[in-house]
Scaffold this motif. Structure first.
Motif, short mmCIF file in Angstrom:
data_model
loop_
_atom_site.label_atom_id
_atom_site.label_comp_id
_atom_site.label_asym_id
_atom_site.label_seq_id
_atom_site.Cartn_x
_atom_site.Cartn_y
_atom_site.Cartn_z
N VAL A 71 -2.04 2.57 -3.13
CA VAL A 71 -0.94 3.46 -4.14
C VAL A 71 -0.12 4.22 -3.48
O VAL A 71 1.04 4.11 -3.61
CB VAL A 71 -1.91 4.11 -5.25
CG1 VAL A 71 -1.17 5.20 -5.96
CG2 VAL A 71 -2.76 3.23 -6.15
N ASN A 72 -0.73 5.10 -2.74
CA ASN A 72 0.08 5.92 -1.83
C ASN A 72 -0.21 5.78 -0.36
O ASN A 72 0.57 6.50 0.42
CB ASN A 72 -0.08 7.59 -2.29
CG ASN A 72 0.24 7.85 -3.67
OD1 ASN A 72 1.23 7.40 -3.99
ND2 ASN A 72 -0.75 8.60 -4.41
N ALA A 73 -1.00 5.01 -0.01
CA ALA A 73 -1.08 4.80 1.47
C ALA A 73 -1.61 3.30 1.65
O ALA A 73 -1.82 2.67 0.72
CB ALA A 73 -2.09 5.79 1.82
N LYS A 177 13.09 11.31 3.17
CA LYS A 177 13.34 11.15 1.74
C LYS A 177 14.60 11.83 1.28
O LYS A 177 15.00 12.90 1.96
CB LYS A 177 12.13 11.94 1.00
CG LYS A 177 10.65 11.07 1.22
CD LYS A 177 9.76 11.90 0.49
CE LYS A 177 8.21 11.04 0.76
NZ LYS A 177 7.25 11.66 -0.11
#
Length: 418
Positions: A71-73, A177
């Motif tokens: 998911v995030n990693a 980002k």
């Protein structure tokens, strides 16, 4: 004895239809219509079967049946997931992968590319991608720390690249980002084209393969991977099996299966099959009900013969049988001719389509749009039996009303010239 008499008389009436040219023409039209409908329906169903076979053997042999992605990693404990997957009945194998989304420059702009890092030894257990490229191209992916890249044929053509040439892949820089509406900087990675694969469709235009170790190095994942690909024994059980495996993991994972990525294509094939089946079944129905016209005129033409048979003691049910046999012979002849030509064309459909393409200089199916560039065909005995049975049933139903009218003939009026 009476049944055989009805069959024999029905056969004689069928042969005697030649005496009336108009009735003979209507009979020929109904037989030809049934034959055409049966043949076309068999050919269309065979083509749909061929598309399903190519979808399963070509596209789904390369596209993973299911994926588990972080998911995030990344996923660090992927060997444990692979081990658990092999223990679930129905799952054949699992393999890790690293995915990089980026852009490559082409003459008129940029092209989005999904670069997949694979371990050839493990990837061969879940995918047949090696069958669509040369052995040398596949071997180049075993060089763990090399910047080799294998491109799809469509992508290589769009970029005007050949084996041995280099390209630059632009990806967002890690940890950078966009802020305050600013566009994040891109990082350039240089690759050498070590091979080209050809599957057809979107995969050829948007997919490339590189060694998994090198992909992990570019993303700084270390021992982690982006996700795990899953291959199952029965593709329609993939959603259930992938979720069974995914729900048993402690890490939050995205769970995807082929029905989300390629399911629309399969649904489209099924929808086209159903529509074509209904349309052509109606064509057969129209042809079969031409039998009604043929038999109605035959009943009027044979009024005196029917009256004599009834006077001699033949039962009304046997009189009905005479015209049921006469109409059924039209259906049998039409089904036989249609099934014969339908099967012959279906068995040679790919070669016939190729001949038409060469003759007219056109391409019926483009690999840039579809996942294949030829017209497939797979003849199933069950389809032939179903189509012939349907046509025979319709032709028999069409005989009932004229046969019933024949049985209601009044001998006195018929012989008196009414």
């Amino acid at each position: 004895m009476r049944r055989s008499l009805a069959v024999w008389i029905g056969w004689r009436f069928y042969l005697a239809r030649q005496s009336n040219r108009f009735i003979s023409f209507i009979s020929f039209a109904s037989t030809a219509g049934i034959a055409l409908g049966v043949a076309v329906l068999i050919i269309v169903l065979s083509a749909m079967n061929g598309f399903e076979r190519e979808l399963e053997q070509r596209l789904l042999a390369v596209v993973p049946h299911g994926e588990l992605t972080g998911v995030n990693a990344g996923i660090s404990d992927w060997p444990h997931i692979v081990e658990e997957a092999s223990a679930i009945p129905g799952i054949i194998a699992a393999a890790p992968f690293v995915q990089i989304q980026g852009l490559v420059q082409k003459p008129r702009g940029f092209q989005g590319v999904s670069v997949i890092g694979v371990d050839p030894q493990l990837e061969s257990k879940v995918s047949s991608i090696a069958e669509f490229m040369s052995a040398q191209s596949w071997h180049s992916l075993t060089q763990a720390n090399s910047n080799n890249i294998v491109l799809g044929k469509g992508l290589a053509k769009a970029l005007d690249l050949k084996v041995g040439q280099s390209l630059s892949l632009y990806t967002p820089e890690l940890g950078n980002k966009p802020q305050n509406g600013q566009i994040s900087r891109a990082k350039s990675h240089r690759f050498v084209v070590s091979g080209i694969f050809s599957i057809g469709g979107e995969l050829d235009l948007t997919t490339a393969y590189i060694p998994m170790a090198y992909a992990s190095q570019l993303l700084g994942l270390g021992d982690e991977v982006t996700g795990v690909r899953i291959k199952v024994e029965k593709v329609f059980e993939a959603p259930r099996l992938i979720r069974e495996l995914g729900y048993s993991q402690k890490q939050y994972l995205y769970i995807n299966d082929w029905t989300r990525t390629q399911g629309n294509l399969y649904s489209d094939i099924q929808m086209v099959r159903m529509i074509m089946y209904l349309v052509l079944a109606l064509v057969i129905a129209v042809a079969c009900f031409n039998i009604v016209s043929t038999l109605v005129m035959a009943v009027r033409d044979k009024q005196s013969e029917i009256a004599i048979l009834l006077t001699m003691g033949m039962k009304k049910l046997s009189v009905m049988g005479i015209f049921v046999v006469q109409g059924a012979l039209n259906g049998l002849l039409g089904c036989g001719i249609g099934a014969l030509f339908g099967c012959l064309i279906a068995l040679n459909l790919s070669q016939l389509a190729k001949g038409i393409e060469d003759l007219l200089g056109i391409q019926l199916l483009s690999a840039d749009v579809y996942f294949i560039d030829f017209l497939p065909s797979k003849l199933e005995l069950s389809d032939v039996v179903m189509v012939v049975s349907l046509a025979l049933l319709m032709s028999l139903i069409a005989t009932l009303y004229p046969a019933w009218k024949a049985s209601k003939t009044q001998p006195a009026r018929a012989l008196a010239g009414w």
